[in-house]
Design an enzyme around this catalytic site. Sequence first.
Site, short mmCIF file in Angstrom:
data_model
loop_
_atom_site.label_atom_id
_atom_site.label_comp_id
_atom_site.label_asym_id
_atom_site.label_seq_id
_atom_site.Cartn_x
_atom_site.Cartn_y
_atom_site.Cartn_z
CD GLU A 163 -2.56 1.74 0.40
OE1 GLU A 163 -3.33 0.98 -0.17
OE2 GLU A 163 -2.45 2.95 0.09
CG ASP B 108 -8.91 -3.00 -5.88
OD1 ASP B 108 -9.53 -2.41 -6.78
OD2 ASP B 108 -9.31 -3.05 -4.69
C1 LIG Z 1 -9.33 0.63 -4.52
S1 LIG Z 1 -8.31 0.92 -3.15
C2 LIG Z 1 -7.95 -0.67 -2.53
C3 LIG Z 1 -9.08 -1.41 -1.95
C4 LIG Z 1 -8.74 -2.79 -1.42
N1 LIG Z 1 -7.96 -3.54 -2.38
C5 LIG Z 1 -9.98 -3.57 -1.10
O1 LIG Z 1 -10.51 -4.24 -2.00
O2 LIG Z 1 -10.43 -3.54 0.05
C6 LIG Z 1 -6.78 1.34 -3.89
C7 LIG Z 1 -5.64 1.57 -2.91
O3 LIG Z 1 -4.42 1.68 -3.64
C8 LIG Z 1 -3.58 2.60 -3.00
N2 LIG Z 1 -2.57 2.99 -4.00
C9 LIG Z 1 -2.62 3.96 -4.94
N3 LIG Z 1 -1.56 3.89 -5.76
C10 LIG Z 1 -0.80 2.85 -5.31
C11 LIG Z 1 0.41 2.24 -5.77
N4 LIG Z 1 1.07 2.68 -6.85
N5 LIG Z 1 0.87 1.17 -5.09
C12 LIG Z 1 0.21 0.69 -3.99
N6 LIG Z 1 -0.93 1.23 -3.52
C13 LIG Z 1 -1.45 2.28 -4.19
C14 LIG Z 1 -4.53 3.68 -2.52
O4 LIG Z 1 -3.97 4.40 -1.44
C15 LIG Z 1 -5.75 2.85 -2.11
O5 LIG Z 1 -5.69 2.54 -0.73
#
Ligand SMILES: C[S@@+](CC[C@H](N)C(=O)[O-])C[C@H]1O[C@@H](n2cnc3c(N)ncnc32)[C@H](O)[C@@H]1O
Length: 280
Positions: free
Chosen positions: A117, A163
């Site tokens: 994350e 995701d």
């Molecule tokens: C749609 S949410 C995730 C929801 C989670 N997978 C669920 O289903 O409960 C996307 C997440 O990706 C994180 N994020 C954004 N860009 C990222 C990156 N390059 N690498 C890792 N995390 C990232 C955001 O902070 C956010 O918490």
Amino acid sequence: MNYRHSFHAGNHADVLKHAVLLRMVTLMQGKETPLCYLDSHAGTALYDLQGDDAERTGEYLGGIGRLWEQAELPELLGAYRDAVALYNTDGQLRLYPGSPQLIADRLREQDRMIVSELHPADAAILKEHYAGEPRIAVHHRDGYELPKAFLPVPEKRALWLLDPPFEKSDDLERCMSAVQIAVQRMRQTVIALWYPIKDQRLLQDFYRRMADAGLPKVLRIELNVRPADTSLGLNGSGLMLVNPPWPLWQELEQVLPWLAGELAVSGPGGWRMDWLAGEP
Ligand SMILES: C[S@@+](CC[C@H](N)C(=O)[O-])C[C@H]1O[C@@H](n2cnc3c(N)ncnc32)[C@H](O)[C@@H]1O
């Protein structure tokens, strides 16, 4: 980074993603051999549906809220609701488990989980939440790096949830190249790539490229809660499933029409499921 999943937790897109993800894990755990689960864009472990963020959008009411008190659910959705009910034992829907928690609850002794994350606050919460859990490794890093950093896994069986928030214009592009790298490094990797149904022009290009990427098997499933061309925001969402475990697609033939009927916001909801590559 503006996106915060706490505004959206438990909405129609989470219902689709989490119900399918749980079923994939269950099917893969039909074998005793160990499994490594990768969650590259993990969000956080638990969301408060009565907190300010969730209350402001009320999105969960059109998602898990619509399944919560149903007398009967298709089996696959019943298992998903049970997984949420673990956190709401008094019957009131208040806490919603995110993807890392849904899977953490299902890890067997022999399984392992790698979580990343990028948001510092969520990464810190995850690190604290899973501290002392030897099967769960939390990384504060760019999730698109996971395939290069960790594949192939010694377990030889991997499930990757990809995701991203899709707040940047190159997210689809980055997803496609990360998926290709994953399959090059470990051909049997099972991948669930979530995507929003918003911009049809971008999606047509995405579909074409997923079909032509040389991936072994790609199943596309989509659920629309509004007509696909409504300009109100998230009309629906989809999952590209690479190497999905059998017999998931047969089960989804019952589940997707049911969800489309129950979660539709305006007009009839829609769904589709087809193979973009490697139809079995
Ligand atoms: C749609 S949410 C995730 C929801 C989670 N997978 C669920 O289903 O409960 C996307 C997440 O990706 C994180 N994020 C954004 N860009 C990222 C990156 N390059 N690498 C890792 N995390 C990232 C955001 O902070 C956010 O918490």
